[in-house]
Design a protein around this motif. Structure first.
Motif, PDB file in Angstrom:
ATOM      1  N   ALA A 168      22.693 -56.335 -76.806  1.00 24.94           N
ATOM      2  CA  ALA A 168      23.505 -57.002 -77.824  1.00 24.94           C
ATOM      3  C   ALA A 168      24.989 -56.740 -77.584  1.00 24.94           C
ATOM      4  N   THR A 169      25.322 -55.519 -77.148  1.00 28.94           N
ATOM      5  CA  THR A 169      26.715 -55.193 -76.830  1.00 28.94           C
ATOM      6  C   THR A 169      27.216 -56.035 -75.663  1.00 28.94           C
ATOM      7  N   ALA A 170      26.405 -56.127 -74.605  1.00 26.93           N
ATOM      8  CA  ALA A 170      26.782 -56.948 -73.446  1.00 26.93           C
ATOM      9  C   ALA A 170      26.948 -58.411 -73.850  1.00 26.93           C
ATOM     10  N   PHE A 171      26.078 -58.891 -74.741  1.00 22.90           N
ATOM     11  CA  PHE A 171      26.176 -60.269 -75.227  1.00 22.90           C
ATOM     12  C   PHE A 171      27.507 -60.489 -75.946  1.00 22.90           C
ATOM     13  N   ASP A 172      27.885 -59.536 -76.812  1.00 23.24           N
ATOM     14  CA  ASP A 172      29.148 -59.650 -77.551  1.00 23.24           C
ATOM     15  C   ASP A 172      30.344 -59.644 -76.602  1.00 23.24           C
ATOM     16  N   VAL A 173      30.316 -58.745 -75.610  1.00 20.85           N
ATOM     17  CA  VAL A 173      31.419 -58.667 -74.649  1.00 20.85           C
ATOM     18  C   VAL A 173      31.528 -59.975 -73.870  1.00 20.85           C
ATOM     19  N   ARG A 174      30.384 -60.502 -73.429  1.00 18.52           N
ATOM     20  CA  ARG A 174      30.388 -61.736 -72.631  1.00 18.52           C
ATOM     21  C   ARG A 174      30.929 -62.909 -73.442  1.00 18.52           C
ATOM     22  N   CYS A 175      30.448 -63.048 -74.671  1.00 20.45           N
ATOM     23  CA  CYS A 175      30.879 -64.189 -75.500  1.00 20.45           C
ATOM     24  C   CYS A 175      32.356 -64.082 -75.853  1.00 20.45           C
ATOM     25  N   ARG A 182      32.747 -61.857 -62.951  1.00 17.49           N
ATOM     26  CA  ARG A 182      33.072 -60.916 -64.026  1.00 17.49           C
ATOM     27  C   ARG A 182      32.223 -61.182 -65.268  1.00 17.49           C
ATOM     28  N   LEU A 183      32.012 -62.464 -65.583  1.00 17.09           N
ATOM     29  CA  LEU A 183      31.254 -62.800 -66.780  1.00 17.09           C
ATOM     30  C   LEU A 183      29.748 -62.605 -66.606  1.00 17.09           C
ATOM     31  N   THR A 184      29.273 -62.476 -65.376  1.00 17.97           N
ATOM     32  CA  THR A 184      27.844 -62.282 -65.133  1.00 17.97           C
ATOM     33  C   THR A 184      27.572 -60.849 -64.680  1.00 17.97           C
ATOM     34  N   GLU A 185      27.905 -60.529 -63.434  1.00 19.26           N
ATOM     35  CA  GLU A 185      27.555 -59.233 -62.866  1.00 19.26           C
ATOM     36  C   GLU A 185      28.277 -58.078 -63.551  1.00 19.26           C
ATOM     37  N   THR A 241      34.695 -62.494 -74.171  1.00 20.45           N
ATOM     38  CA  THR A 241      35.500 -62.699 -72.967  1.00 20.45           C
ATOM     39  C   THR A 241      35.610 -64.181 -72.641  1.00 20.45           C
ATOM     40  N   TYR A 242      34.478 -64.905 -72.732  1.00 23.96           N
ATOM     41  CA  TYR A 242      34.522 -66.340 -72.453  1.00 23.96           C
ATOM     42  C   TYR A 242      35.402 -67.065 -73.476  1.00 23.96           C
ATOM     43  N   ALA A 243      35.239 -66.706 -74.754  1.00 21.68           N
ATOM     44  CA  ALA A 243      36.069 -67.342 -75.791  1.00 21.68           C
ATOM     45  C   ALA A 243      37.548 -67.053 -75.543  1.00 21.68           C
ATOM     46  N   HIS A 244      37.858 -65.837 -75.104  1.00 23.56           N
ATOM     47  CA  HIS A 244      39.253 -65.485 -74.819  1.00 23.56           C
ATOM     48  C   HIS A 244      39.786 -66.306 -73.642  1.00 23.56           C
ATOM     49  N   LEU A 245      38.961 -66.474 -72.612  1.00 26.03           N
ATOM     50  CA  LEU A 245      39.395 -67.261 -71.450  1.00 26.03           C
ATOM     51  C   LEU A 245      39.700 -68.694 -71.844  1.00 26.03           C
ATOM     52  N   ASP A 297      36.945 -52.045 -66.517  1.00 25.69           N
ATOM     53  CA  ASP A 297      38.365 -52.330 -66.255  1.00 25.69           C
ATOM     54  C   ASP A 297      38.583 -53.812 -65.956  1.00 25.69           C
ATOM     55  N   ARG A 298      37.674 -54.411 -65.182  1.00 25.32           N
ATOM     56  CA  ARG A 298      37.841 -55.812 -64.787  1.00 25.32           C
ATOM     57  C   ARG A 298      37.674 -56.751 -65.986  1.00 25.32           C
ATOM     58  N   ILE A 299      36.762 -56.405 -66.898  1.00 23.53           N
ATOM     59  CA  ILE A 299      36.570 -57.245 -68.085  1.00 23.53           C
ATOM     60  C   ILE A 299      37.769 -57.126 -69.023  1.00 23.53           C
ATOM     61  N   PHE A 300      38.222 -55.899 -69.265  1.00 20.16           N
ATOM     62  CA  PHE A 300      39.324 -55.724 -70.206  1.00 20.16           C
ATOM     63  C   PHE A 300      40.655 -56.155 -69.595  1.00 20.16           C
ATOM     64  N   GLU A 301      40.694 -56.268 -68.272  1.00 18.44           N
ATOM     65  CA  GLU A 301      41.866 -56.872 -67.637  1.00 18.44           C
ATOM     66  C   GLU A 301      41.996 -58.332 -68.078  1.00 18.44           C
ATOM     67  N   LEU A 302      40.854 -59.026 -68.197  1.00 25.82           N
ATOM     68  CA  LEU A 302      40.881 -60.409 -68.684  1.00 25.82           C
ATOM     69  C   LEU A 302      41.256 -60.469 -70.167  1.00 25.82           C
ATOM     70  N   LEU A 303      40.700 -59.523 -70.950  1.00 25.79           N
ATOM     71  CA  LEU A 303      40.921 -59.561 -72.390  1.00 25.79           C
ATOM     72  C   LEU A 303      42.363 -59.234 -72.778  1.00 25.79           C
ATOM     73  N   THR A 304      43.104 -58.596 -71.861  1.00 28.53           N
ATOM     74  CA  THR A 304      44.510 -58.294 -72.160  1.00 28.53           C
ATOM     75  C   THR A 304      45.440 -59.449 -71.806  1.00 28.53           C
ATOM     76  N   LEU A 305      44.928 -60.458 -71.100  1.00 25.97           N
ATOM     77  CA  LEU A 305      45.761 -61.610 -70.752  1.00 25.97           C
ATOM     78  C   LEU A 305      46.125 -62.391 -72.008  1.00 25.97           C
ATOM     79  N   GLN A 306      47.337 -62.864 -72.059  1.00 31.82           N
ATOM     80  CA  GLN A 306      47.797 -63.649 -73.196  1.00 31.82           C
ATOM     81  C   GLN A 306      48.166 -65.057 -72.738  1.00 31.82           C
ATOM     82  N   PRO A 307      47.790 -66.081 -73.508  1.00 36.35           N
ATOM     83  CA  PRO A 307      48.138 -67.448 -73.120  1.00 36.35           C
ATOM     84  C   PRO A 307      49.633 -67.679 -73.166  1.00 36.35           C
ATOM     85  N   SER A 308      50.135 -68.456 -72.219  1.00 32.90           N
ATOM     86  CA  SER A 308      51.565 -68.777 -72.228  1.00 32.90           C
ATOM     87  C   SER A 308      51.888 -69.777 -73.333  1.00 32.90           C
TER      88      SER A 308
END
Length: 585
Positions: A91-98, A123-126, A100-104, A312-323
């Motif tokens: 369930a935790t992995a599911f929350d992180v994946r969803c 990153r979103l799978t493996e 991260t995708y929503a953030h992207l 680190d690779r997942i939270f690297e994406l989550l720290t990105l901010q849209p221009s």
């Protein structure tokens, strides 16, 4: 200014674990119950040894009955520990994946212009799967192993503290070695995961360009590129396995030496009368119980270090901010009449590194333009003149550095993105179709839709006839990217998609440039139907498609240099007349 230490990678997962704290708490309770059985098993082993020495068959039978009950209860709490923790971990992995995708999805298009699709997919799978596995193993293996070590060691101290003290002599050495190997594995894992992401990105690129590869007979070149990337990944993975193999050899040797030392000291304690034979058997059983948890702690520590790279690779994406971001207090854009105004707009793209150049190369330079409701505007100019950039600024795919863009007098930067884009339809040059039915592709973005409205939109787009001829009509499943359809058919589906949206402003970006004459005629007829009573912006290199526009705007180097109808611009004998002469003479 003081710099604080960066947070632990795994600490960033705490917000994702909190919603599942009840499940995790129940799993930990089962783990504690499971752990308490270990000293009892050690005691049973010692009592069995004593009864065997005494020939006490009745006592052995009694212990066997108690052992069966103990193993049954132990199995029940172990099942609860494993099942509950697996539920929380997945369930935790599911929350992180969803998330991260929503953030992207909220990131701006300038990010996706440079991002590698294969890397994001990896990153979103493996990477997310590895995070789930690590969370599961923390509570499924690591925590039970640590608790088992503590409880069994406590039992060993109770049996004979002198022997236990001797076993601790080698423990600091083992802990130091495990830490050193873990740090090396973290470094290698980061390189390995980056290389497998690069490999996935290369595969995405090669599969998408397979027609080009075969058309240029470049199979050997493609094989070389793939083998080079695969070899880099192979060598890094092999280095990680080498480190793990060496670690098990070193730690295993130290474990063996500690066992030999233990037998020597145990014999000495028995000779001194500090320990009985049954007590020593119980002590040896306890030592045996330490082997598996030590091995699991060692292997899990390695996996946690490898998983840290994934976190680190997942939270690297989550720290990105849209221009492009919505302004605080952004309002919903009211229904438009279709008036568009550019006022002193300047725009420059970011560099490949994501930085704004100190002296920007303006793609649009002090652009001023007013388009009236219901007017059809054609944008003409050489490649790089700024045509696509101009239309991409209207739905705020990008944000201008200077100036304003107004729709019905409202600054687009002050309205919500969804309310803005819901009133703008786009028919691109390259139609993107998704896996699903024809109807789902026309009604893209709508979870529920009226099939009758979909059919009406298809009729307006000159698509109903060919859709009806498909095996299952509107419910025919399309393959990836709709490769089974012709270019003209895909383009008419894109037009039907825009018709169903019923936008006030319609953008046609080279909508007929890649079509044959027959398909172009059908698409052009559909476009003429949907442009009525809308504000339309047309980008076209084929000047035959823009003759009927209310105004034709000629762009060069980010500025408007000519404006007028087709006859007016020909009569002016300027840049438009030169373009026209090049195409028709």
């Amino acid at each position: 200014m003081t710099l604080s230490a960066p947070p632990s990678s795994y600490r960033q997962l705490l917000p994702y674990l909190r919603p599942h704290r009840r499940t995790i708490t129940a799993a930990i309770a089962c783990t504690l119950g499971f752990t308490l059985f270990w000293p009892l098993l050690g005691w049973l082993a010692g009592r069995v040894a004593e009864y065997i020495g005494e020939g006490n068959v009745e006592g052995i039978a009694r212990l066997a009955a108690w052992s069966a009950l103990i193993f049954l209860l132990r199995g029940l709490v172990q099942y609860g520990q494993d099942a509950l923790m697996a539920r929380a971990a997945f369930a935790t992995a599911f929350d992180v994946r969803c998330q991260t995708y929503a953030h992207l999805q909220r990131l701006s298009l300038d990010y996706f212009a440079t991002a590698k699709t294969g890397d994001l997919s990896y990153r979103l799978t493996e990477d997310v799967d590895r995070i789930g596995e690590v969370v599961n193993k923390v509570f499924h293996q690591f925590l039970p192993s640590v608790l088992q070590l503590l409880v069994v060691l406590g039992y060993m101290v109770w049996l004979n503290w002198q022997l236990t003290l001797a076993t601790f002599v080698i423990a600091p050495v083992m802990a130091g070695l495990i830490g050193w190997f873990g740090d090396r594995l973290l470094q290698v894992s980061r390189r390995s995961q980056q290389q497998i992401s690069n490999l996935a990105a290369l595969l995405t690129e090669l599969f998408a360009g397979m027609r080009l590869v075969q058309g240029f007979a470049a199979e050997d070149f493609a094989n070389y590129r793939f083998s080079q990337a695969a070899d880099l990944n192979r060598r890094t993975k092999y280095r990680a396995e080498q480190l793990k193999a060496l670690q098990f050899v070193v730690v295993g040797f130290l474990e063996a030496m500690s066992v030999l030392l233990l037998f020597f000291l145990g014999a000495w304690q028995i000779s001194q009368g500090n320990l009985t034979g049954g007590g020593f058997v119980s002590y040896i059983a306890a030592v045996a119980m330490l082997i598996d948890p030590i091995s699991l702690v060692t292997s899990n520590y390695n996996e946690f270090k490898q998983g840290e790279a994934s976190v680190d690779r997942i939270f690297e994406l989550l720290t990105l901010q849209p221009s492009v971001q919505e302004a605080p207090g952004a309002i919903a854009l009211p229904p438009l009449t279709g008036k568009v105004e550019f006022s002193g707009v300047c725009f420059a793209y970011e560099s490949a590194t994501g930085d704004r150049p100190k002296t920007p190369k303006w793609v649009l330079d002090q652009l001023n333009l007013r388009i009236f409701p219901g007017e059809t505007i054609a944008l003409v100019g050489a490649s790089g003149a700024g045509k696509s950039t101009l239309v991409n600024l209207i739905p705020r795919f990008y944000q201008p550095q200077r100036g304003q863009i107004l729709l019905d007098g409202v600054d687009v930067s002050q309205v919500t993105l969804k309310s803005l884009r819901r009133q703008i339809g786009i028919v691109p040059q390259d139609t993107v179709l998704f896996a699903g039915t024809v109807a789902q592709n026309i009604a893209f973005g709508q979870e529920e839709f009226d099939i009758q409205q979909v059919m009406e939109a298809a009729q307006v787009a000159n698509a109903h006839e060919f859709i009806s001829a498909l095996p299952n009509g509107y419910f025919t499943l399309l393959g990836e990217r709709g490769v089974t359809l012709s270019g003209g058919q895909r383009q008419r589906l894109a037009i039907a998609r825009a018709v169903l949206l019923n936008p006030t402003i319609l953008i046609l970006d080279e909508a007929t440039s890649a079509l044959d004459s027959e398909s172009e005629a059908l698409v052009q007829e559909a476009l003429e139907r949907i442009t009525c009573d809308r504000t339309v912006l047309i980008i076209a290199h084929r000047l035959a498609t823009v003759r009927r526009a209310d105004r034709i705007l000629v762009m060069e180097r980010g500025q408007l240099i000519e404006s007028g109808t087709h006859p007016e611009l020909l009569a002016a004998n300027g840049r438009y007349a030169q373009f026209y002469a090049q195409q028709f003479h």
